[in-house]
Motif scaffolding. Sequence first.
Motif, PDB file in Angstrom:
ATOM      1  N   GLY A  57      -1.354  -5.693  20.220  1.00 57.91           N
ATOM      2  CA  GLY A  57      -1.975  -6.946  19.806  1.00 57.91           C
ATOM      3  C   GLY A  57      -3.294  -6.730  19.095  1.00 57.91           C
ATOM      4  O   GLY A  57      -3.648  -7.475  18.177  1.00 57.91           O
ATOM      5  N   ALA A  58      -4.023  -5.707  19.511  1.00 59.96           N
ATOM      6  CA  ALA A  58      -5.326  -5.420  18.921  1.00 59.96           C
ATOM      7  C   ALA A  58      -5.219  -5.138  17.426  1.00 59.96           C
ATOM      8  O   ALA A  58      -6.090  -5.552  16.651  1.00 59.96           O
ATOM      9  CB  ALA A  58      -5.993  -4.244  19.635  1.00 59.96           C
ATOM     10  N   VAL A  59      -4.159  -4.460  17.012  1.00 66.37           N
ATOM     11  CA  VAL A  59      -4.023  -4.136  15.587  1.00 66.37           C
ATOM     12  C   VAL A  59      -3.814  -5.390  14.744  1.00 66.37           C
ATOM     13  O   VAL A  59      -4.082  -5.378  13.544  1.00 66.37           O
ATOM     14  CB  VAL A  59      -2.898  -3.105  15.316  1.00 66.37           C
ATOM     15  N   ASP A  60      -3.353  -6.467  15.383  1.00 75.34           N
ATOM     16  CA  ASP A  60      -3.136  -7.707  14.648  1.00 75.34           C
ATOM     17  C   ASP A  60      -4.349  -8.635  14.660  1.00 75.34           C
ATOM     18  O   ASP A  60      -4.511  -9.442  13.748  1.00 75.34           O
ATOM     19  CB  ASP A  60      -1.930  -8.461  15.224  1.00 75.34           C
ATOM     20  N   ILE A  61      -5.202  -8.549  15.689  1.00 78.36           N
ATOM     21  CA  ILE A  61      -6.299  -9.516  15.790  1.00 78.36           C
ATOM     22  C   ILE A  61      -7.677  -8.941  15.482  1.00 78.36           C
ATOM     23  O   ILE A  61      -8.607  -9.708  15.271  1.00 78.36           O
ATOM     24  CB  ILE A  61      -6.318 -10.208  17.171  1.00 78.36           C
ATOM     25  N   PHE A  62      -7.811  -7.629  15.449  1.00 77.72           N
ATOM     26  CA  PHE A  62      -9.117  -7.026  15.192  1.00 77.72           C
ATOM     27  C   PHE A  62      -9.121  -6.259  13.879  1.00 77.72           C
ATOM     28  O   PHE A  62      -8.138  -5.616  13.526  1.00 77.72           O
ATOM     29  CB  PHE A  62      -9.512  -6.055  16.310  1.00 77.72           C
ATOM     30  N   LEU A  63     -10.251  -6.307  13.213  1.00 72.16           N
ATOM     31  CA  LEU A  63     -10.475  -5.525  11.999  1.00 72.16           C
ATOM     32  C   LEU A  63     -11.446  -4.403  12.347  1.00 72.16           C
ATOM     33  O   LEU A  63     -12.571  -4.688  12.776  1.00 72.16           O
ATOM     34  CB  LEU A  63     -11.080  -6.409  10.908  1.00 72.16           C
ATOM     35  N   PRO A  64     -11.036  -3.147  12.198  1.00 69.75           N
ATOM     36  CA  PRO A  64     -11.988  -2.049  12.447  1.00 69.75           C
ATOM     37  C   PRO A  64     -13.111  -2.091  11.412  1.00 69.75           C
ATOM     38  O   PRO A  64     -12.877  -2.375  10.238  1.00 69.75           O
ATOM     39  CB  PRO A  64     -11.152  -0.786  12.269  1.00 69.75           C
ATOM     40  N   LEU A  65     -14.315  -1.812  11.852  1.00 71.89           N
ATOM     41  CA  LEU A  65     -15.468  -1.821  10.951  1.00 71.89           C
ATOM     42  C   LEU A  65     -15.957  -0.400  10.711  1.00 71.89           C
ATOM     43  O   LEU A  65     -15.984   0.420  11.624  1.00 71.89           O
ATOM     44  CB  LEU A  65     -16.609  -2.642  11.557  1.00 71.89           C
ATOM     45  N   ALA A  66     -16.379  -0.144   9.486  1.00 75.25           N
ATOM     46  CA  ALA A  66     -17.004   1.139   9.168  1.00 75.25           C
ATOM     47  C   ALA A  66     -18.349   1.219   9.878  1.00 75.25           C
ATOM     48  O   ALA A  66     -18.971   0.198  10.195  1.00 75.25           O
ATOM     49  CB  ALA A  66     -17.201   1.263   7.656  1.00 75.25           C
ATOM     50  N   ALA A  67     -18.814   2.424  10.122  1.00 74.18           N
ATOM     51  CA  ALA A  67     -20.084   2.620  10.827  1.00 74.18           C
ATOM     52  C   ALA A  67     -21.250   1.982  10.079  1.00 74.18           C
ATOM     53  O   ALA A  67     -22.216   1.534  10.698  1.00 74.18           O
ATOM     54  CB  ALA A  67     -20.341   4.107  11.043  1.00 74.18           C
TER      55      ALA A  67
END
Length: 172
Positions: A57-67
């Motif tokens: 589910g995390a891959v669908d609801i969260f956007l990873p952010l660059a450092a």
Amino acid sequence: MREAWGKFSRLIAYQVGSHIFHAGGWGTGRVMDVSLPKSEIVVRFKDGFEDSFPMDGAVDIFLPLAANDLRALYYEEPEDTTKYARKEPLAVLRLVLERHYGRAKLVSIKSALAQIGIESSSWSAWWRKCKKQAEMSPDYRIAGGGANPELRLLVDPADPSQELERQMKHML
């Protein structure tokens, strides 16, 4: 196939200490734990709320952010990030434009700055200073007029005199 690779790249970005963004209202958070046996991640959001989420589910609801994403920097050091934005508007503009693949409308830039606490009159002062510097810099172009111009980060810096000449040729 492309969707699977996209999910895989987001999944491997969820490392302890990395930052994510939830567009649905929770905002920016930090990954506190990754449990492979449970197939879940634990995220703590800016307001202190912490919860676990299944990885699928995390891959669908969260956007990873660059450092170096402004939202991640603001999560860690809110006051310093806001001060930096006021002191170095072109550096912050570069971060925003890089996140938008080199071009963004002014409304998108305003939204990005609001996420780090630069709103209302602070925004107006920031934009006046930034616009003046961007117009003088060979690294940026402001295209279009009106209330919502497009700002571009140039791959090859422009020579201001050649840019003026190009604009004049288009007027003739």
